[in-house]
Design a protein around this motif. Structure first.
Motif, short mmCIF file in Angstrom:
data_model
loop_
_atom_site.label_atom_id
_atom_site.label_comp_id
_atom_site.label_asym_id
_atom_site.label_seq_id
_atom_site.Cartn_x
_atom_site.Cartn_y
_atom_site.Cartn_z
N LEU A 15 51.57 52.58 55.85
CA LEU A 15 50.16 53.00 55.74
C LEU A 15 49.95 53.91 54.56
CD1 LEU A 15 48.80 53.68 59.34
CD2 LEU A 15 48.51 51.68 57.90
N TRP A 16 50.88 54.83 54.35
CA TRP A 16 50.77 55.76 53.22
C TRP A 16 50.67 54.98 51.90
CZ3 TRP A 16 49.48 60.45 51.92
CH2 TRP A 16 49.81 60.92 50.64
N ASN A 17 51.50 53.96 51.75
CA ASN A 17 51.49 53.16 50.52
C ASN A 17 50.20 52.35 50.37
OD1 ASN A 17 54.05 54.10 49.88
ND2 ASN A 17 55.08 52.34 50.79
N ALA A 18 49.49 52.11 51.47
CA ALA A 18 48.25 51.33 51.43
C ALA A 18 47.01 52.20 51.26
CB ALA A 18 48.13 50.50 52.70
N LEU A 19 47.13 53.52 51.27
CA LEU A 19 45.96 54.40 51.16
C LEU A 19 45.14 54.18 49.89
CD1 LEU A 19 47.18 57.83 52.60
CD2 LEU A 19 45.69 56.13 53.66
N PRO A 20 45.75 53.90 48.73
CA PRO A 20 44.91 53.66 47.54
C PRO A 20 43.91 52.51 47.72
CG PRO A 20 47.16 54.06 46.86
CD PRO A 20 47.17 53.95 48.36
N GLY A 38 50.91 64.28 54.24
CA GLY A 38 50.51 62.94 54.65
C GLY A 38 49.02 62.68 54.66
N TYR A 39 48.31 63.19 53.66
CA TYR A 39 46.88 62.91 53.61
C TYR A 39 46.41 62.69 52.18
CZ TYR A 39 45.57 67.54 51.84
OH TYR A 39 45.41 68.66 51.05
N VAL A 59 47.70 60.14 57.67
CA VAL A 59 48.60 59.20 58.32
C VAL A 59 49.57 60.01 59.18
CG1 VAL A 59 50.42 57.50 57.95
CG2 VAL A 59 48.44 57.56 56.42
N SER A 60 49.75 59.56 60.43
CA SER A 60 50.68 60.26 61.32
C SER A 60 51.45 59.24 62.16
CB SER A 60 49.92 61.24 62.21
OG SER A 60 48.93 60.58 62.95
N TYR A 97 44.27 45.83 55.77
CA TYR A 97 44.43 44.62 54.97
C TYR A 97 45.56 44.77 53.96
CZ TYR A 97 43.28 40.62 52.06
OH TYR A 97 43.36 39.44 51.34
N ALA A 98 45.59 45.92 53.26
CA ALA A 98 46.65 46.15 52.25
C ALA A 98 48.02 46.28 52.88
CB ALA A 98 46.32 47.41 51.45
#
Length: 105
Positions: A15-20, A38-39, A59-60, A97-98
Motif C-alpha cells: 500500500l505504501w508503494n501505491a500511495l503516489p 507511514g503517512y 498506512v497501518s 487499483y495500483a
C-alpha cells in the motif's frame, strides 16, 4: 474533517508503494511522504465546493493485511458538501487499483 478507512489483504509496504497513485488521482499538490511514520499529506486546489482540502493518508498493519486511513480537512470554511468523502474514496480506490487488490468488506 472526514475519514475514509479501508482494509486490504496485502502487506503495508504494498500500500505504501501505491500511495503516489492516490495523490495523483485527487490532483494532490506538494505531497510530503513520511516513511518513518507511514503517512503522506498533500493539498488539493480550489474547487466549486471549497477552497481546497488537506489530505492525509496513513498506512497501518491490520489482522488480514493492512489498512489505509484517509483524512480530509478543509483549508478554509465550515462545510465541505461531501467533497472530503469523495476525495477519500477516490484516493483509496486509486491505491487499491495500483496495489492490484480490492478492499475487504
Amino acid at each position: 474533517m472526514t475519514t475514509v478507512q479501508q482494509s486490504f489483504p496485502v502487506p503495508p509496504q504494498v500500500l505504501w508503494n501505491a500511495l503516489p497513485a492516490g495523490v495523483t488521482a485527487i490532483g494532490g499538490q506538494g505531497p510530503f511522504y513520511d516513511a518513518q511514520r507511514g503517512y503522506v499529506t498533500c493539498r488539493t486546489g480550489m474547487t466549486f465546493f471549497s477552497w481546497g482540502q488537506v489530505v492525509t493518508a496513513m498506512v497501518s498493519p491490520a489482522a488480514q493485511g493492512s489498512t489505509i486511513t484517509v483524512q480530509t480537512a478543509l483549508k478554509f470554511g465550515v462545510f465541505d458538501w461531501g467533497e472530503g468523502k469523495r476525495l477519500g474514496t477516490r484516493f483509496a480506490t486509486a491505491v487499491a487499483y495500483a496495489a492490484g487488490t480490492a478492499a475487504l468488506t
